[in-house]
Design a protein around this motif. Structure first.
Motif, PDB file in Angstrom:
ATOM      1  N   SER A   1      -6.833  13.100   0.959  1.00  0.00           N
ATOM      2  CA  SER A   1      -8.001  12.554   0.266  1.00  0.00           C
ATOM      3  C   SER A   1      -7.692  12.231  -1.193  1.00  0.00           C
ATOM      4  N   LYS A   2      -6.721  12.926  -1.777  1.00  0.00           N
ATOM      5  CA  LYS A   2      -6.318  12.650  -3.158  1.00  0.00           C
ATOM      6  C   LYS A   2      -5.930  11.192  -3.339  1.00  0.00           C
ATOM      7  N   TYR A   3      -5.327  10.604  -2.308  1.00  0.00           N
ATOM      8  CA  TYR A   3      -4.847   9.222  -2.401  1.00  0.00           C
ATOM      9  C   TYR A   3      -5.693   8.254  -1.563  1.00  0.00           C
ATOM     10  N   ARG A   4      -6.875   8.691  -1.156  1.00  0.00           N
ATOM     11  CA  ARG A   4      -7.765   7.817  -0.386  1.00  0.00           C
ATOM     12  C   ARG A   4      -9.134   7.638  -1.039  1.00  0.00           C
ATOM     13  N   THR A   5      -9.418   8.405  -2.061  1.00  0.00           N
ATOM     14  CA  THR A   5     -10.744   8.388  -2.666  1.00  0.00           C
ATOM     15  C   THR A   5     -10.659   7.967  -4.127  1.00  0.00           C
TER      16      THR A   5
ATOM     17  N   PRO B   1      -5.314  -3.385   4.438  1.00  0.00           N
ATOM     18  CA  PRO B   1      -5.118  -2.137   3.694  1.00  0.00           C
ATOM     19  C   PRO B   1      -3.679  -1.654   3.853  1.00  0.00           C
ATOM     20  N   THR B   2      -3.278  -0.715   3.017  1.00  0.00           N
ATOM     21  CA  THR B   2      -2.004  -0.035   3.244  1.00  0.00           C
ATOM     22  C   THR B   2      -2.254   1.203   4.093  1.00  0.00           C
ATOM     23  N   SER B   3      -1.193   1.765   4.618  1.00  0.00           N
ATOM     24  CA  SER B   3      -1.330   2.911   5.513  1.00  0.00           C
ATOM     25  C   SER B   3      -1.939   4.124   4.826  1.00  0.00           C
ATOM     26  N   ALA B   4      -1.835   4.199   3.494  1.00  0.00           N
ATOM     27  CA  ALA B   4      -2.399   5.337   2.769  1.00  0.00           C
ATOM     28  C   ALA B   4      -3.901   5.450   2.975  1.00  0.00           C
ATOM     29  N   ALA B   5      -4.560   4.335   3.252  1.00  0.00           N
ATOM     30  CA  ALA B   5      -6.006   4.355   3.473  1.00  0.00           C
ATOM     31  C   ALA B   5      -6.372   5.166   4.706  1.00  0.00           C
ATOM     32  N   PHE B   6      -5.425   5.370   5.604  1.00  0.00           N
ATOM     33  CA  PHE B   6      -5.712   6.044   6.874  1.00  0.00           C
ATOM     34  C   PHE B   6      -4.973   7.369   7.026  1.00  0.00           C
ATOM     35  N   TYR B   7      -3.815   7.524   6.359  1.00  0.00           N
ATOM     36  CA  TYR B   7      -2.961   8.671   6.639  1.00  0.00           C
ATOM     37  C   TYR B   7      -2.654   9.543   5.428  1.00  0.00           C
ATOM     38  N   ALA B   8      -2.992   9.111   4.232  1.00  0.00           N
ATOM     39  CA  ALA B   8      -2.743   9.937   3.054  1.00  0.00           C
ATOM     40  C   ALA B   8      -3.827  11.003   2.918  1.00  0.00           C
TER      41      ALA B   8
ATOM     42  N   ARG C   1       6.351   9.936   6.898  1.00  0.00           N
ATOM     43  CA  ARG C   1       5.682   8.665   6.626  1.00  0.00           C
ATOM     44  C   ARG C   1       5.697   8.394   5.120  1.00  0.00           C
ATOM     45  N   ILE C   2       6.269   7.248   4.733  1.00  0.00           N
ATOM     46  CA  ILE C   2       6.214   6.798   3.337  1.00  0.00           C
ATOM     47  C   ILE C   2       4.998   5.883   3.198  1.00  0.00           C
ATOM     48  N   MET C   3       4.258   6.056   2.106  1.00  0.00           N
ATOM     49  CA  MET C   3       3.042   5.260   1.909  1.00  0.00           C
ATOM     50  C   MET C   3       2.954   4.758   0.473  1.00  0.00           C
ATOM     51  N   MET C   4       2.224   3.668   0.314  1.00  0.00           N
ATOM     52  CA  MET C   4       1.965   3.109  -1.004  1.00  0.00           C
ATOM     53  C   MET C   4       0.467   3.163  -1.256  1.00  0.00           C
ATOM     54  N   PRO C   5      -0.013   4.191  -1.939  1.00  0.00           N
ATOM     55  CA  PRO C   5      -1.444   4.228  -2.262  1.00  0.00           C
ATOM     56  C   PRO C   5      -1.792   3.108  -3.239  1.00  0.00           C
ATOM     57  N   THR C   6      -2.963   2.573  -3.094  1.00  0.00           N
ATOM     58  CA  THR C   6      -3.427   1.536  -4.010  1.00  0.00           C
ATOM     59  C   THR C   6      -4.941   1.544  -3.986  1.00  0.00           C
ATOM     60  N   GLY C   7      -5.531   0.786  -4.868  1.00  0.00           N
ATOM     61  CA  GLY C   7      -6.976   0.665  -4.905  1.00  0.00           C
ATOM     62  C   GLY C   7      -7.401  -0.782  -4.773  1.00  0.00           C
ATOM     63  N   ALA C   8      -8.692  -1.021  -4.939  1.00  0.00           N
ATOM     64  CA  ALA C   8      -9.252  -2.366  -4.785  1.00  0.00           C
ATOM     65  C   ALA C   8      -9.331  -3.035  -6.152  1.00  0.00           C
ATOM     66  N   TYR C   9      -8.192  -3.463  -6.662  1.00  0.00           N
ATOM     67  CA  TYR C   9      -8.107  -3.990  -8.019  1.00  0.00           C
ATOM     68  C   TYR C   9      -8.145  -5.515  -8.037  1.00  0.00           C
ATOM     69  N   ASN C  10      -8.913  -6.082  -8.967  1.00  0.00           N
ATOM     70  CA  ASN C  10      -8.957  -7.536  -9.228  1.00  0.00           C
ATOM     71  C   ASN C  10      -9.438  -8.353  -8.035  1.00  0.00           C
TER      72      ASN C  10
ATOM     73  N   ASP D   1       1.045  15.615   0.395  1.00  0.00           N
ATOM     74  CA  ASP D   1       1.724  14.402  -0.046  1.00  0.00           C
ATOM     75  C   ASP D   1       2.622  14.718  -1.235  1.00  0.00           C
ATOM     76  N   THR D   2       3.808  14.138  -1.237  1.00  0.00           N
ATOM     77  CA  THR D   2       4.752  14.310  -2.334  1.00  0.00           C
ATOM     78  C   THR D   2       5.004  12.960  -2.984  1.00  0.00           C
TER      79      THR D   2
END
Length: 305
Positions: free
Chosen positions: A58-62, A49-56, A14-23, A1-2
């Motif tokens: 592990s750095k951007y999924r955990t 979820p965003t696509s990063a949850a499935f295709y990013a 594939r462009i992705m927007m990693p995010t977490g479970a905030y608020n 991932d870049t």
């Protein structure tokens, strides 16, 4: 991932927007408070979820990027609300085209799988995507995330390999009415539940689904079961709406951002629910939308005032 900027990464094409479970506990608390005000309603929540949850990677999924926790967090604070388990359903189909490569949203197929999870949670029979809906395709499609990076050299990966946008129109008879002014007086009817004037949508052609983030929509269907639903959503919910036509006689759709903020019309969802005799309310928000303060504030004023 870049990493492309503070919010986007790219892997392959594939462009992705990693995010977490905030608020999300705060989001769930608002739904719970609403349930206490209207205990006769059946309340449901879908978190996209965003696509990063499935295709990013592990750095951007955990860790802080773990989106799989979202449903449990909401369930922990949303007493009286049925949290639809869409994440696992989407994971089962991750090898299919359930997310766009150039847009932050799920595809119509991804929304369909979330819809089937909703039907399982509500004890309803989902419509068959092949038998009960007509499929159409718009191409070439380059989505909203591409429009954010089109000047970057990595954008060529997508420009040279665009994707397609599939949409499904219910075979069951239905009529969509839009209320552009944010009240139930000024309305006009449109020919289709999908806005097929794609040229007018520019870079944001995903907003074709249910005509995008309209303030209020009403869908009358030929389903004779008499069931009535209110969908309160952000843009993720738009692609889900056409499938719900199969299960309800009447559907209202509200985008809470369009109300009760500065310069926006006032609206009380409780009055609409009571006047129309609505029994089911579905909240369908992206994981990042659920965590946004503007969404929480809009929901409070729409539901709790």
């Amino acid at each position: 991932d870049t990493r492309l900027n503070n919010s986007l990464i790219i892997a392959g094409d594939r462009i992705m927007m990693p995010t977490g479970a905030y608020n999300l506990d705060q989001f769930g608390g608002i739904l719970s408070d609403f349930g206490e005000l209207m205990p006769e309603l059946n309340l449901y929540s879908i978190t996209g979820p965003t696509s990063a949850a499935f295709y990013a990677s592990s750095k951007y999924r955990t860790g802080s990027y773990d989106q799989s926790r979202a449903e449990d967090i909401i369930a922990g604070s949303a007493d009286g609300v049925t949290v639809v388990r869409a994440f696992d359903k989407l994971m089962e189909h991750k090898d299919e085209h359930i997310y766009f490569r150039s847009d932050v949203h799920w595809t119509a197929l991804g929304a369909y799988y979330a819809y089937t999870a909703f039907c399982e949670a509500t004890g309803q029979e989902p419509g068959d995507i092949d038998e009960d809906f007509d499929k159409f395709t718009y191409e070439p499609f380059l989505g909203g995330l591409y429009s954010q990076i089109y000047k970057m050299p990595q954008a060529a990966r997508l420009k040279n390999n665009p994707e397609q946008l599939d949409y499904y129109i219910p075979k069951l008879g239905h009529q969509l009415t839009l209320y552009k002014m944010g009240n139930l007086k000024n309305s006009y009817k449109v020919d289709s539940i999908i806005n097929t004037d794609f040229k007018s949508l520019g870079a944001y052609k995903y907003s074709c689904f249910a005509w995008g983030d309209q303030r209020v929509e009403r869908i009358d269907t030929d389903n004779p079961n008499g069931k009535k639903l209110l969908v309160i959503k952000d843009s993720y919910g738009s692609a889900l709406v056409p499938f719900l036509v199969h299960n309800y006689s009447l559907i209202y759709v509200i985008d809470p951002k369009g109300f009760n903020n500065e310069g926006s019309p006032d609206f009380d969802a409780k009055t609409l629910i009571e006047d129309e005799g609505i029994e089911d309310v579905l909240f369908c928000f992206s994981i990042y939308g659920s965590g946004r303060k503007i969404i929480r504030d809009s929901l409070k004023s729409l539901l709790l005032k």
